[in-house]
Design a protein around this motif. Structure first.
Motif, mmCIF file in Angstrom:
data_model
loop_
_atom_site.group_PDB
_atom_site.id
_atom_site.type_symbol
_atom_site.label_atom_id
_atom_site.label_comp_id
_atom_site.label_asym_id
_atom_site.label_seq_id
_atom_site.Cartn_x
_atom_site.Cartn_y
_atom_site.Cartn_z
ATOM 1 N N LYS A 53 -1.707 -18.119 -1.026
ATOM 2 C CA LYS A 53 -0.144 -18.483 -0.570
ATOM 3 C C LYS A 53 0.534 -17.192 -0.433
ATOM 4 O O LYS A 53 0.339 -16.219 -1.274
ATOM 5 C CB LYS A 53 0.321 -19.304 -1.737
ATOM 6 N N ALA A 54 1.622 -17.326 0.301
ATOM 7 C CA ALA A 54 2.215 -15.859 0.527
ATOM 8 C C ALA A 54 3.005 -15.300 -0.736
ATOM 9 O O ALA A 54 3.200 -14.022 -1.036
ATOM 10 C CB ALA A 54 3.471 -16.109 1.518
ATOM 11 N N GLU A 55 3.503 -16.434 -1.588
ATOM 12 C CA GLU A 55 4.133 -16.008 -2.821
ATOM 13 C C GLU A 55 3.175 -15.253 -3.824
ATOM 14 O O GLU A 55 3.588 -14.896 -4.653
ATOM 15 C CB GLU A 55 4.988 -17.042 -3.269
ATOM 16 N N ASN A 56 1.851 -15.358 -3.551
ATOM 17 C CA ASN A 56 0.779 -14.994 -4.320
ATOM 18 C C ASN A 56 0.323 -13.487 -3.561
ATOM 19 O O ASN A 56 -0.761 -13.183 -4.531
ATOM 20 C CB ASN A 56 -0.461 -15.787 -4.412
ATOM 21 N N ILE A 57 0.794 -12.978 -3.031
ATOM 22 C CA ILE A 57 0.417 -11.601 -2.322
ATOM 23 C C ILE A 57 1.587 -10.808 -2.581
ATOM 24 O O ILE A 57 2.838 -11.081 -2.076
ATOM 25 C CB ILE A 57 0.155 -11.697 -0.851
ATOM 26 N N GLU A 58 1.266 -9.535 -3.417
ATOM 27 C CA GLU A 58 2.506 -8.600 -3.644
ATOM 28 C C GLU A 58 2.027 -7.234 -3.017
ATOM 29 O O GLU A 58 0.605 -7.070 -2.531
ATOM 30 C CB GLU A 58 2.211 -8.150 -5.101
ATOM 31 N N ARG A 59 2.909 -6.439 -2.447
ATOM 32 C CA ARG A 59 2.599 -5.161 -1.796
ATOM 33 C C ARG A 59 3.272 -4.221 -2.814
ATOM 34 O O ARG A 59 4.370 -4.271 -3.174
ATOM 35 C CB ARG A 59 3.293 -5.270 -0.407
ATOM 36 N N GLY A 60 2.608 -3.038 -2.706
ATOM 37 C CA GLY A 60 3.172 -1.719 -3.084
ATOM 38 C C GLY A 60 2.813 -0.732 -2.017
ATOM 39 O O GLY A 60 1.804 -0.745 -1.597
ATOM 40 N N ASN A 61 3.960 0.236 -2.268
ATOM 41 C CA ASN A 61 3.498 1.385 -1.370
ATOM 42 C C ASN A 61 3.238 2.533 -2.247
ATOM 43 O O ASN A 61 3.875 2.832 -3.218
ATOM 44 C CB ASN A 61 4.746 1.724 -0.306
ATOM 45 N N VAL A 62 2.353 3.654 -1.721
ATOM 46 C CA VAL A 62 1.986 4.816 -2.311
ATOM 47 C C VAL A 62 2.309 5.796 -1.257
ATOM 48 O O VAL A 62 2.146 5.751 -0.228
ATOM 49 C CB VAL A 62 0.464 4.917 -2.777
ATOM 50 N N PRO A 63 2.514 7.163 -1.868
ATOM 51 C CA PRO A 63 2.991 8.162 -1.007
ATOM 52 C C PRO A 63 1.730 8.381 0.289
ATOM 53 O O PRO A 63 1.931 8.655 1.310
ATOM 54 C CB PRO A 63 3.373 9.386 -1.685
ATOM 55 N N GLY A 64 0.557 8.636 -0.573
ATOM 56 C CA GLY A 64 -0.615 9.016 0.326
ATOM 57 C C GLY A 64 -1.756 8.535 -0.146
ATOM 58 O O GLY A 64 -1.724 7.722 -1.091
ATOM 59 N N SER A 65 -2.936 8.484 0.550
ATOM 60 C CA SER A 65 -4.115 7.609 0.012
ATOM 61 C C SER A 65 -4.594 8.427 -1.447
ATOM 62 O O SER A 65 -5.312 7.278 -2.036
ATOM 63 C CB SER A 65 -5.323 7.840 1.059
ATOM 64 N N PHE A 66 -4.319 9.433 -1.591
ATOM 65 C CA PHE A 66 -4.756 9.990 -3.053
ATOM 66 C C PHE A 66 -4.185 9.233 -4.080
ATOM 67 O O PHE A 66 -4.809 8.978 -5.204
ATOM 68 C CB PHE A 66 -4.295 11.404 -3.097
ATOM 69 N N GLU A 67 -2.890 8.623 -3.713
ATOM 70 C CA GLU A 67 -2.405 8.016 -5.077
ATOM 71 C C GLU A 67 -2.922 6.321 -4.868
ATOM 72 O O GLU A 67 -2.354 5.651 -5.818
ATOM 73 C CB GLU A 67 -0.648 7.821 -4.865
ATOM 74 N N LEU A 68 -3.764 5.955 -3.812
ATOM 75 C CA LEU A 68 -4.063 4.684 -3.989
ATOM 76 C C LEU A 68 -4.808 4.373 -5.486
ATOM 77 O O LEU A 68 -4.695 3.090 -5.820
ATOM 78 C CB LEU A 68 -5.127 4.294 -2.813
ATOM 79 N N THR A 69 -5.433 5.153 -5.834
ATOM 80 C CA THR A 69 -6.274 5.081 -7.196
ATOM 81 C C THR A 69 -5.295 4.461 -8.370
ATOM 82 O O THR A 69 -5.703 3.594 -8.852
ATOM 83 C CB THR A 69 -7.116 6.015 -7.473
ATOM 84 N N LEU A 70 -4.314 5.338 -8.397
ATOM 85 C CA LEU A 70 -3.540 4.867 -9.855
ATOM 86 C C LEU A 70 -2.667 3.666 -9.428
ATOM 87 O O LEU A 70 -2.452 2.866 -10.203
ATOM 88 C CB LEU A 70 -2.682 6.213 -10.032
ATOM 89 N N GLY A 71 -2.337 3.743 -8.112
ATOM 90 C CA GLY A 71 -1.481 2.221 -7.701
ATOM 91 C C GLY A 71 -2.364 1.130 -8.028
ATOM 92 O O GLY A 71 -2.159 0.264 -8.526
ATOM 93 N N SER A 72 -3.742 1.393 -7.627
ATOM 94 C CA SER A 72 -4.632 -0.005 -7.811
ATOM 95 C C SER A 72 -4.876 -0.273 -9.173
ATOM 96 O O SER A 72 -4.899 -1.587 -9.584
ATOM 97 C CB SER A 72 -5.997 0.530 -7.305
ATOM 98 N N GLN A 73 -4.988 1.033 -10.179
ATOM 99 C CA GLN A 73 -5.133 0.345 -11.405
ATOM 100 C C GLN A 73 -3.908 -0.286 -11.947
ATOM 101 O O GLN A 73 -4.177 -1.100 -12.698
ATOM 102 C CB GLN A 73 -5.386 2.006 -12.348
ATOM 103 N N TRP A 74 -2.689 0.232 -11.724
ATOM 104 C CA TRP A 74 -1.645 -0.413 -12.195
ATOM 105 C C TRP A 74 -1.524 -1.960 -11.743
ATOM 106 O O TRP A 74 -1.128 -2.562 -12.572
ATOM 107 C CB TRP A 74 -0.279 0.170 -11.727
#
Ligand code: RBF
Length: 172
Positions: A53-74
């Protein structure tokens, strides 16, 4: 077909789980944004096409790929999130940084996945040129975002089968 020729948007779709009540997070790196937006579109549309469901999909932006790790953890440490999809593009030809970034992110995302016991999908393109990236972001080789979303769906299905003791696979 060699893996280099594989179309990233063509996959086996039998026995997919019901994901209508699953919650997904998609993280998008802002470097090479013209490509990462295509990856996002692919991932989002694939999740919706296979029942999210669309309402069950959230999006977050990170500055660069390096930050994907911490963003994923959050995202992954939230109880209500079932799977995380991390999307980025690191062009190998352009910088030696790619070695550090790609290694750090692949290792980091693996760690987050194991620590949180959830699928955290490595949807990072690591091509030599921008053209190769475009080819894999809705171009002639399909869309890595589609593949990343399908990987999340399949891992949720496998987890459910294993948890229920019904992971017999095709040989039984
Ligand atoms: N981030 C990307 O997502 N893709 C890249 O191709 C990329 N190349 C970079 C090249 C250099 C020289 C630097 C310093 C950073 C690069 N980054 C790239 C950003 C990186 O992932 C991160 O956001 C920053 O290093 C800040 O931690």
């Amino acid at each position: 077909m060699s893996s280099a020729d594989k179309n990233l948007s063509v996959f086996k779709t039998e026995d997919l789980p019901d994901i209508s009540n699953k919650r997904f997070a998609i993280l998008v790196a802002e470097w090479n944004t013209e490509v990462t937006e295509k990856l996002f579109e692919g991932a989002y549309q694939t999740l919706v096409a296979y029942g999210a469901k669309a309402e069950n999909i959230e999006r977050g932006n990170v500055p660069g790929s390096f930050e994907l790790t911490l963003g994923s953890q959050w995202f992954a440490q939230r109880d209500d999130i079932d799977a995380v999809i991390a999307l980025g593009v690191v062009i190998q030809g352009e910088t030696k940084h790619n070695d550090y970034i790609n290694h750090a992110v692949s290792q980091g995302i693996t760690n987050v996945s194991l620590k949180t016991n959830k699928p955290v999908i490595f949807g990072v393109l690591t091509p030599n040129t921008m053209e190769q990236a475009v080819d894999r972001a809705g171009g002639i080789h399909g869309n890595k975002g589609d593949e990343a979303a399908m990987t999340a769906i399949k891992m949720l299905g496998l987890y459910s089968q294993i948890a229920q003791g019904i992971a017999y696979g095709k040989y039984f």
